[in-house]
Design an enzyme around this catalytic site. Structure first.
Site, PDB file in Angstrom:
ATOM      1  N   TYR A   1      39.796  41.933  46.031  1.00 43.86           N
ATOM      2  CA  TYR A   1      39.960  40.511  45.746  1.00 43.86           C
ATOM      3  C   TYR A   1      38.752  39.948  44.987  1.00 43.86           C
ATOM      4  CZ  TYR A   1      43.366  40.931  49.590  1.00 43.86           C
ATOM      5  OH  TYR A   1      44.384  41.321  50.416  1.00 43.86           O
TER       6      TYR A   1
ATOM      7  N   HIS B   1      43.055  50.130  51.798  1.00 41.47           N
ATOM      8  CA  HIS B   1      43.934  49.098  51.270  1.00 41.47           C
ATOM      9  C   HIS B   1      45.343  49.611  50.958  1.00 41.47           C
ATOM     10  CE1 HIS B   1      43.644  45.000  49.058  1.00 41.47           C
ATOM     11  NE2 HIS B   1      44.829  45.169  49.572  1.00 41.47           N
TER      12      HIS B   1
END
Length: 311
Positions: free
Chosen positions: A77, A133
C-alpha cells in the site's frame, strides 16, 4: 432485537460472538486476541505520487480515536510510514493497538529484509500480525513452504506476535501446513455474500485458522442490485441500522473478522456504536448466504481466476 445475554470469546472454529456492548475479540490459535472489526489502510488509502500524507494520517487518527484499535496495513500500500505516524499522533498506547502489515514476497528480497523495512517505516518494535499478502508470486509449492519457514523465524524472534497469510486458497494452505511448525493464525480473504469461496472457510475452521474478511461491504458498494440487496434493506429497517452495518454484522456473526476502509469519520463512529447493538439471527445469516449464491463478484485478484471460479 436478537439478544443473547451471555458473552464468550469466539475462536477460529467459527463460533459466533454473543451480543455485547462492544466489538468482541477473537482468540487466535496461538493464544493471542484479535479485535473483530478493523480499520484498513487498503487500496483506497494507498500512497501515490500525488497523495498527501495527511490525507492518510488524519483519517487513521480519527479511526483510532473512534475505537478502531485493529489497524490493517501492508507493504504494497506504500503507506506504512503514514500508519506509523498516525499511531504516534493518536496518543493511544501501543499495547492497546493490534497492528497488521503484510509482505509482498518481492523477488530478490527476503521476507526478513521486507519485515525489517516495514518495522522501520512503522517506527514500531513489533507488529501483532504479519501476513504473506498472496500466494500468487510462488512458482512452486516449495516456494510457499520456504516463505512460511521465514515467517516462523520472524515469529520466533518476537517481532511479530502472530503470523498468517492472505488470499490463500485451500491448496496453498495445504501446501503450507505440510511443513509448518507453526500453523497460520489467519487467512485474510475477500469475503462477502457474492464471494463465499466454496469450502475454504470450513477448511480454515477445521484447521483453526481464523478467517478475516476484506471488502465485506462489496454487495453495498461495488456490486449493488444483486439478490442480497432486498434482504439487507429489510434487515436494515428491522434493526434501525444501515445496510453497510448489516454487511459487517453478517461477517461477525459467522465468527469472521471484518475490515472496513471507510475514511468517513461519522460513518466509522456510527459503525462502532451500532454494530455491537444488534445481532442477526442464524436464519438471517443463512438467508444472506443463500441469496449471495445467486451472484458472483470478485473485486480483487481477478487476473488469477476465471470468471466463473468461485473459490
Amino acid at each position: 432485537m436478537h439478544s443473547i445475554a451471555s458473552y464468550f470469546k469466539p475462536d477460529a472454529s467459527g463460533a459466533d460472538p454473543k451480543q455485547a456492548s462492544f466489538i468482541p475479540s477473537l482468540k487466535l490459535n496461538d493464544g493471542h486476541d484479535i479485535p473483530m472489526l478493523a480499520y484498513g489502510l487498503g487500496t483506497k488509502a494507498s500512497k501515490t505520487k500525488t497523495t498527501k500524507s495527511d490525507d492518510i494520517i488524519n483519517p487513521t487518527v480519527a479511526a483510532i480515536k473512534a475505537g478502531y484499535f485493529h489497524l490493517d496495513g501492508a507493504e504494497s500500500y506504500g503507506n506504512e510510514e503514514e500508519l506509523g505516524a498516525a499511531i504516534k499522533k493518536s496518543g493511544v498506547a501501543r499495547e492497546r493497538l493490534f497492528v497488521t502489515t503484510k509482505t509482498s514476497c518481492r523477488e530478490g528480497v527476503t521476507i526478513e529484509e521486507a519485515f525489517s523495512a516495514s518495522l522501520a517505516k512503522l517506527k514500531l518494535d513489533y507488529v501483532d500480525l504479519y501476513l504473506i499478502h498472496s500466494p500468487f508470486w510462488a512458482k512452486s509449492p516449495q516456494d510457499l513452504q520456504r516463505a512460511w519457514a521465514e515467517m516462523e523465524a520472524i515469529k520466533e524472534s518476537g517481532r511479530a506476535k502472530s503470523i498468517g497469510v492472505s488470499n490463500y486458497l485451500q491448496e496453498h494452505l495445504e501446501t503450507t501446513l505440510q511443513t509448518a511448525r507453526v500453523p497460520p493464525a489467519v487467512n485474510q480473504i475477500e469475503y462477502h455474500p457474492y464471494l463465499q469461496h466454496g469450502d475454504l472457510v470450513d477448511f480454515c475452521r477445521k484447521n483453526e485458522i481464523a478467517v478475516e474478511a476484506y471488502a465485506p461491504l462489496t454487495a453495498v458498494t461495488k456490486a449493488t442490485g444483486g439478490p442480497v440487496e432486498p434482504i439487507y434493506q429489510v434487515l436494515a429497517r428491522k434493526y434501525g441500522v444501515s445496510e453497510g452495518e448489516i454487511a459487517l454484522r453478517w461477517c461477525l456473526d459467522q465468527g469472521i473478522i471484518a475490515i472496513t476502509t471507510s475514511s468517513n469519520e461519522l460513518r466509522l463512529q456510527t459503525y462502532m456504536r451500532n454494530i455491537p447493538a444488534f445481532k442477526l439471527t442464524p436464519k438471517e445469516v443463512d438467508d444472506i448466504a443463500k441469496a449471495g449464491q445467486g451472484k458472483h463478484f470478485r473485486g480483487f485478484w481477478g487476473a488469477q481466476f476465471s470468471d466463473d471460479d468461485r473459490r
